[in-house]
Design a protein around this motif. Structure first.
Motif, short mmCIF file in Angstrom:
data_model
loop_
_atom_site.label_atom_id
_atom_site.label_comp_id
_atom_site.label_asym_id
_atom_site.label_seq_id
_atom_site.Cartn_x
_atom_site.Cartn_y
_atom_site.Cartn_z
N SER A 66 0.82 -1.22 0.00
CA SER A 66 0.00 0.00 0.00
C SER A 66 0.84 1.26 0.00
CB SER A 66 -0.93 0.01 1.23
OG SER A 66 -1.81 -1.09 1.22
N ARG A 67 2.15 1.13 -0.18
CA ARG A 67 3.05 2.28 -0.05
C ARG A 67 2.75 3.38 -1.05
NH1 ARG A 67 8.45 0.03 -1.28
NH2 ARG A 67 7.14 -1.32 -2.57
N SER A 68 2.22 3.04 -2.22
CA SER A 68 1.99 4.05 -3.25
C SER A 68 0.64 4.75 -3.12
CB SER A 68 2.10 3.42 -4.64
OG SER A 68 1.09 2.44 -4.82
N ASP A 127 -1.86 7.38 -2.36
CA ASP A 127 -1.65 8.81 -2.11
C ASP A 127 -2.94 9.57 -1.82
OD1 ASP A 127 -2.83 8.70 -4.58
OD2 ASP A 127 -1.15 9.59 -5.69
N ARG A 166 -7.39 6.90 -6.58
CA ARG A 166 -7.07 5.84 -5.63
C ARG A 166 -8.22 5.60 -4.65
NH1 ARG A 166 -1.48 4.82 -5.54
NH2 ARG A 166 -0.85 4.87 -7.73
N GLN A 202 3.21 8.25 6.38
CA GLN A 202 4.41 8.52 5.61
C GLN A 202 5.02 9.88 5.92
OE1 GLN A 202 2.94 7.75 1.61
NE2 GLN A 202 3.75 5.67 1.64
N ARG A 256 11.26 -1.38 2.72
CA ARG A 256 11.66 -1.16 1.34
C ARG A 256 12.19 -2.48 0.79
NH1 ARG A 256 8.87 2.19 2.38
NH2 ARG A 256 9.14 4.47 2.36
N ALA A 295 -0.47 1.07 -9.74
CA ALA A 295 0.71 1.89 -9.99
C ALA A 295 0.29 3.07 -10.85
CB ALA A 295 1.78 1.07 -10.70
#
Length: 360
Positions: free
Chosen positions: A61-63, A65, A70, A130, A175, A355
């Motif tokens: 789920s890091r991307s 925003d 989304r 984040q 990461r 993505a």
């Protein structure tokens, strides 16, 4: 839906399939809770399977925003399936009990659906985590101290949302380079020791400690022991145990493509579909009659069989309307934001995010 979406990590897909199979097996063996080996296996699975799944979900789920595209995808891929399966669950329960319950609140998740609510809320909070300097430490503090408060008796699964929060935030903080440490020989050797020792530990714990500690949902104030100490210490111990076992499982999961790799892309089909299958099975009189070693073997076989069945193309196609709904009739066909085109990845991983490809 492509089985080989670009950028997929084979290790994570393998781990996701293994974990979702453990979810189904854990639910399948519940009727044998009074049989010692089944109880120990149940505890061992519940020590880590959801924390591990949640950590992977955080990593994937890091991307996120919180852009309108989304959020729209989040609603379609999580909120809508939640409503569909909540309705299915309540319909089965209503038929089984011969009438509707006193309260039908869609804000109270039925059985397994708490995870969809939790993932929805966690994803929305991604931009905040984040921005923080010490996100994992803050999430641990929230988790521990939230467990001392009455959180509404299951409304929006807030107990689990906050209790499992550190694993999601930890996943967000990882990461790709961190996974390289899992390939070291000493880590793998230690991982075997961790899984074996926790399997042995599950035997006495299953006899002495309430299952409430495994579910991470109820307030510590409801227990017969002090909610501060030793309750907080036990919660932190379970948190450390889950983390150690999660690392061990990931270290021992093959990172090459295998026959289960492509199946790891369909965990949401399995997660949602197996709940309906097991609710129906557990309503049959013979299911509760299973006992002993034969019953345990049969229940494990049923769990694995359901997992594989729900991954088959024809079952996925039959369930796609509920698991991956297409709501073109409901959504306006606005063009995507200038400068970016949303490239959808399969919404079946209960942890991925689309993505975004930048235009030149």
């Amino acid at each position: 839906m492509s089985e080989r979406a670009p950028g997929r990590d084979a290790r994570l897909d393998n781990a996701k399939f293994i974990l979702i199979a453990l979810v189904v097996v854990g639910h399948a063996i519940e009727p044998l809770r009074d049989y010692g080996p089944a109880s120990a296996l149940y505890y061992w699975i519940y020590f880590f399977h959801m924390p591990a799944f949640i950590m992977i979900s955080g990593y994937l789920s890091r991307s996120f925003d919180a852009s309108s595209r989304r959020v729209e995808k989040l609603v379609v891929s999580l909120a809508v399936p939640y409503l569909v399966f909540w309705t299915i669950h309540q319909t089965i329960y209503g038929i089984e009990r011969g009438g509707l319950p006193d309260s039908l609140s869609v804000l109270r998740p039925t059985w397994t659906l708490w995870f969809l609510v939790a993932l929805f809320m966690w994803r929305l909070s991604v931009p905040v985590w984040q921005r923080l300097r010490w996100p994992v430490a803050i999430a641990v503090l929230i988790s521990v101290f939230a467990s001392t408060t009455d959180l509404g008796g299951g409304t929006l699964a807030l107990g689990r949302v906050l209790s499992f929060l550190p694993f999601f935030v930890l996943g967000l903080s990882l990461r790709r380079a961190h996974f390289a440490y899992l390939d070291r020989v000493w880590v793998r050797v230690l991982s075997v020791a961790v899984l074996v020792s926790t399997a042995v530990l599950a035997v006495p714990i299953s006899d002495r400690l309430s299952r409430d500690w495994l579910f991470w949902k109820d307030s510590l104030t409801d227990r017969d022991i002090d909610p501060i100490m030793p309750s907080m210490g036990i919660r932190l111990a379970f948190m450390g145990l889950a983390l150690a076992m999660t690392i061990a499982v990931l270290a021992l999961t093959p990172k090459r493509r295998m026959w289960i790799t492509s199946l790891g892309a369909y965990t949401l089909f399995v997660y949602l579909g197996h709940s309906v299958a097991l609710i129906l099975l557990k309503a049959t009189p013979w299911y509760e009659e299973m006992d002993g070693a034969v019953g345990l073997a049969l229940a494990i076989g049923i769990g694995i069989g359901i997992t594989l069945l729900l991954c088959t193309p024809w079952v996925r196609k039959a369930l796609q309307w509920a698991v991956e709904p297409r709501l073109r009739w409901l959504l306006r066909g606005d063009a995507p934001a200038h400068g970016a085109v949303a490239r959808e990845t399969p919404a079946d991983d209960a942890g991925g995010a689309p993505a975004v490809e930048k235009k030149a």
